[in-house]
Design a protein around this motif. Structure first.
Motif, PDB file in Angstrom:
ATOM      1  N   LEU A 112      47.126  51.199  32.452  1.00  0.00           N
ATOM      2  CA  LEU A 112      45.920  50.751  31.761  1.00  0.00           C
ATOM      3  C   LEU A 112      44.699  51.384  32.416  1.00  0.00           C
ATOM      4  O   LEU A 112      44.580  51.418  33.642  1.00  0.00           O
ATOM      5  N   LEU A 113      43.772  51.866  31.580  1.00  0.00           N
ATOM      6  CA  LEU A 113      42.588  52.560  32.080  1.00  0.00           C
ATOM      7  C   LEU A 113      41.302  51.762  31.918  1.00  0.00           C
ATOM      8  O   LEU A 113      40.264  52.175  32.434  1.00  0.00           O
ATOM      9  N   ALA A 114      41.327  50.654  31.214  1.00  0.00           N
ATOM     10  CA  ALA A 114      40.111  49.880  30.974  1.00  0.00           C
ATOM     11  C   ALA A 114      40.462  48.410  30.884  1.00  0.00           C
ATOM     12  O   ALA A 114      41.623  48.026  30.723  1.00  0.00           O
ATOM     13  N   GLY A 115      39.430  47.589  31.008  1.00  0.00           N
ATOM     14  CA  GLY A 115      39.618  46.154  30.879  1.00  0.00           C
ATOM     15  C   GLY A 115      39.857  45.466  32.206  1.00  0.00           C
ATOM     16  O   GLY A 115      39.727  46.049  33.281  1.00  0.00           O
ATOM     17  N   ARG A 116      40.219  44.213  32.112  1.00  0.00           N
ATOM     18  CA  ARG A 116      40.405  43.385  33.297  1.00  0.00           C
ATOM     19  C   ARG A 116      41.568  43.871  34.164  1.00  0.00           C
ATOM     20  O   ARG A 116      41.530  43.769  35.385  1.00  0.00           O
ATOM     21  N   PHE A 117      42.607  44.427  33.533  1.00  0.00           N
ATOM     22  CA  PHE A 117      43.814  44.840  34.263  1.00  0.00           C
ATOM     23  C   PHE A 117      43.885  46.359  34.433  1.00  0.00           C
ATOM     24  O   PHE A 117      44.976  46.922  34.475  1.00  0.00           O
ATOM     25  N   ARG A 118      42.746  47.038  34.523  1.00  0.00           N
ATOM     26  CA  ARG A 118      42.772  48.497  34.657  1.00  0.00           C
ATOM     27  C   ARG A 118      43.440  48.901  35.977  1.00  0.00           C
ATOM     28  O   ARG A 118      43.227  48.282  37.021  1.00  0.00           O
ATOM     29  N   GLY A 119      44.242  49.933  35.905  1.00  0.00           N
ATOM     30  CA  GLY A 119      45.007  50.391  37.047  1.00  0.00           C
ATOM     31  C   GLY A 119      46.393  49.785  37.132  1.00  0.00           C
ATOM     32  O   GLY A 119      47.229  50.248  37.917  1.00  0.00           O
ATOM     33  N   LYS A 120      46.671  48.749  36.336  1.00  0.00           N
ATOM     34  CA  LYS A 120      47.984  48.099  36.363  1.00  0.00           C
ATOM     35  C   LYS A 120      48.970  48.884  35.508  1.00  0.00           C
ATOM     36  O   LYS A 120      48.607  49.558  34.539  1.00  0.00           O
ATOM     37  N   ARG A 121      50.238  48.762  35.876  1.00  0.00           N
ATOM     38  CA  ARG A 121      51.319  49.377  35.107  1.00  0.00           C
ATOM     39  C   ARG A 121      51.981  48.313  34.238  1.00  0.00           C
ATOM     40  O   ARG A 121      52.299  47.227  34.730  1.00  0.00           O
ATOM     41  N   THR A 222      67.229  48.372  37.601  1.00  0.00           N
ATOM     42  CA  THR A 222      66.783  49.678  38.094  1.00  0.00           C
ATOM     43  C   THR A 222      66.202  49.517  39.490  1.00  0.00           C
ATOM     44  O   THR A 222      65.354  48.648  39.721  1.00  0.00           O
ATOM     45  N   GLU A 223      66.607  50.353  40.394  1.00  0.00           N
ATOM     46  CA  GLU A 223      66.171  50.257  41.782  1.00  0.00           C
ATOM     47  C   GLU A 223      64.690  50.621  41.914  1.00  0.00           C
ATOM     48  O   GLU A 223      64.221  51.601  41.311  1.00  0.00           O
ATOM     49  N   LEU A 224      63.949  49.816  42.674  1.00  0.00           N
ATOM     50  CA  LEU A 224      62.523  50.015  42.980  1.00  0.00           C
ATOM     51  C   LEU A 224      61.612  49.934  41.754  1.00  0.00           C
ATOM     52  O   LEU A 224      60.422  50.229  41.851  1.00  0.00           O
ATOM     53  N   MET A 225      62.145  49.537  40.589  1.00  0.00           N
ATOM     54  CA  MET A 225      61.306  49.434  39.391  1.00  0.00           C
ATOM     55  C   MET A 225      60.299  48.298  39.512  1.00  0.00           C
ATOM     56  O   MET A 225      59.146  48.416  39.088  1.00  0.00           O
ATOM     57  N   LYS A 226      60.732  47.203  40.112  1.00  0.00           N
ATOM     58  CA  LYS A 226      59.839  46.058  40.277  1.00  0.00           C
ATOM     59  C   LYS A 226      58.670  46.416  41.191  1.00  0.00           C
ATOM     60  O   LYS A 226      57.513  46.063  40.921  1.00  0.00           O
ATOM     61  N   ASP A 227      58.932  47.120  42.290  1.00  0.00           N
ATOM     62  CA  ASP A 227      57.868  47.533  43.198  1.00  0.00           C
ATOM     63  C   ASP A 227      56.942  48.544  42.535  1.00  0.00           C
ATOM     64  O   ASP A 227      55.742  48.570  42.807  1.00  0.00           O
ATOM     65  N   TYR A 228      57.498  49.389  41.680  1.00  0.00           N
ATOM     66  CA  TYR A 228      56.690  50.383  40.973  1.00  0.00           C
ATOM     67  C   TYR A 228      55.705  49.713  40.020  1.00  0.00           C
ATOM     68  O   TYR A 228      54.545  50.115  39.918  1.00  0.00           O
ATOM     69  N   LEU A 229      56.160  48.668  39.304  1.00  0.00           N
ATOM     70  CA  LEU A 229      55.278  47.957  38.376  1.00  0.00           C
ATOM     71  C   LEU A 229      54.223  47.140  39.114  1.00  0.00           C
ATOM     72  O   LEU A 229      53.136  46.893  38.582  1.00  0.00           O
ATOM     73  N   LYS A 230      54.536  46.713  40.315  1.00  0.00           N
ATOM     74  CA  LYS A 230      53.569  45.942  41.104  1.00  0.00           C
ATOM     75  C   LYS A 230      52.452  46.821  41.664  1.00  0.00           C
ATOM     76  O   LYS A 230      51.343  46.344  41.895  1.00  0.00           O
ATOM     77  N   SER A 231      52.740  48.091  41.912  1.00  0.00           N
ATOM     78  CA  SER A 231      51.770  48.976  42.558  1.00  0.00           C
ATOM     79  C   SER A 231      50.603  49.274  41.620  1.00  0.00           C
ATOM     80  O   SER A 231      50.759  49.361  40.400  1.00  0.00           O
ATOM     81  N   LEU A 232      49.427  49.451  42.200  1.00  0.00           N
ATOM     82  CA  LEU A 232      48.205  49.715  41.448  1.00  0.00           C
ATOM     83  C   LEU A 232      47.924  51.211  41.448  1.00  0.00           C
ATOM     84  O   LEU A 232      48.016  51.871  42.477  1.00  0.00           O
ATOM     85  N   PHE A 233      47.583  51.736  40.271  1.00  0.00           N
ATOM     86  CA  PHE A 233      47.285  53.161  40.156  1.00  0.00           C
ATOM     87  C   PHE A 233      45.860  53.414  40.631  1.00  0.00           C
ATOM     88  O   PHE A 233      44.897  52.836  40.118  1.00  0.00           O
ATOM     89  N   THR A 234      45.708  54.290  41.633  1.00  0.00           N
ATOM     90  CA  THR A 234      44.392  54.656  42.152  1.00  0.00           C
ATOM     91  C   THR A 234      44.345  56.157  42.397  1.00  0.00           C
ATOM     92  O   THR A 234      45.379  56.800  42.588  1.00  0.00           O
ATOM     93  N   LEU A 235      43.141  56.698  42.412  1.00  0.00           N
ATOM     94  CA  LEU A 235      42.926  58.111  42.703  1.00  0.00           C
ATOM     95  C   LEU A 235      42.172  58.231  44.026  1.00  0.00           C
ATOM     96  O   LEU A 235      41.172  57.533  44.246  1.00  0.00           O
TER      97      LEU A 235
END
Length: 246
Positions: A112-121, A222-235
């Motif tokens: 997500l790139l906008a809104g309250r949850f931006r950066g979330k997967r 799927t291995e590590l999928m849960k941790d991947y969805l928890k991580s926040l996308f940042t630059l």
């Protein structure tokens, strides 16, 4: 006949430059000059237009009024607009749901790139009738509930979750996310009534739990999928999204 044989054997004035043809030796202007097209008369069919009479004769009573008078067939309006008012133009465009991008398929992990949850997967579930995307975190994994998102504000990744066994209830549609109409407050009493606290519909919470329960099973396989969805996308410094492969 002999003249037909001559026509077949006579070389063309504008011979092609190559064996395959297509491009002639002479230009369009040179061919025009060779054929003497400037000597030929151009016959243009002219449409016959009927001339409308602008005035008509009207009989006038009275001895000293001349007996008849010429008056215009169509009267000019007495009122003219002092300023040119804008007129609404007719549009032939019809509103249609947006076409889904080829990189977005059910189960694709989106950023997500906008809104309250931006950066979330989030996980893409389906496209609604309005053209918006139905996504979920799930809520139990990263706190993102089921919501609608415009596909212009997401980045599609190459990561996918198997959602073939996930069945969405029929109640999950655009009407579920429609906000209730705001009540107009009476004039002069802006602070008398306290605003009611926002509460989530219990039925919507139950739908969220049903969908999350099915998704969590696919994510856990799927291995590590849960941790991947928890991580926040940042630059960070020196990282450019147009050079990245998601």
């Amino acid at each position: 006949p002999s003249y037909l044989l001559y026509l077949k054997m006579a070389p063309s004035r504008n011979a092609p430059l190559t064996a395959r043809g297509g491009i002639g030796r002479l230009s369009r202007t040179a061919v025009y000059k060779k054929k003497a097209m400037y000597k030929r008369k151009k016959l243009v069919a002219t449409k016959k237009t009927e001339t409308k009479e602008l005035f008509k004769t009207k009989t006038v009573k009275g001895d000293k009024n001349g007996g008849s008078r010429k008056v215009p067939v169509e009267r000019t309006p007495r009122y003219y607009e002092p300023v040119d008012l804008p007129h609404k133009l007719t549009s032939h465009k019809r509103a249609a749901p947006a076409k889904l991008r080829s990189s977005i398929t059910p189960g694709t992990v989106l950023i997500l790139l906008a809104g309250r949850f931006r950066g979330k997967r989030v996980v893409f579930l389906k496209q609604l009738a309005s053209g918006l995307l139905l996504v979920t975190g799930p809520y139990g994994v990263n706190g993102v509930p089921m919501k609608r998102v415009d596909q212009a504000y997401v980045i599609a990744t190459s990561t996918k979750v198997d959602v073939s066994k996930v069945t969405l209830p029929d109640e999950v549609n655009d009407a579920l996310f429609k906000r209730p109409a705001k009540s107009n407050k009476p004039d002069g009493e802006p602070f008398d009534e306290k605003e009611a606290s926002k509460t989530i519909d219990p039925a919507r919470q139950e739908l969220q739990k049903k969908v999350d329960k099915q998704l969590e099973g696919a994510i856990g396989s799927t291995e590590l999928m849960k941790d991947y969805l928890k991580s926040l996308f940042t630059l960070r410094k020196g990282q450019y999204p147009h050079t990245m492969q998601f």
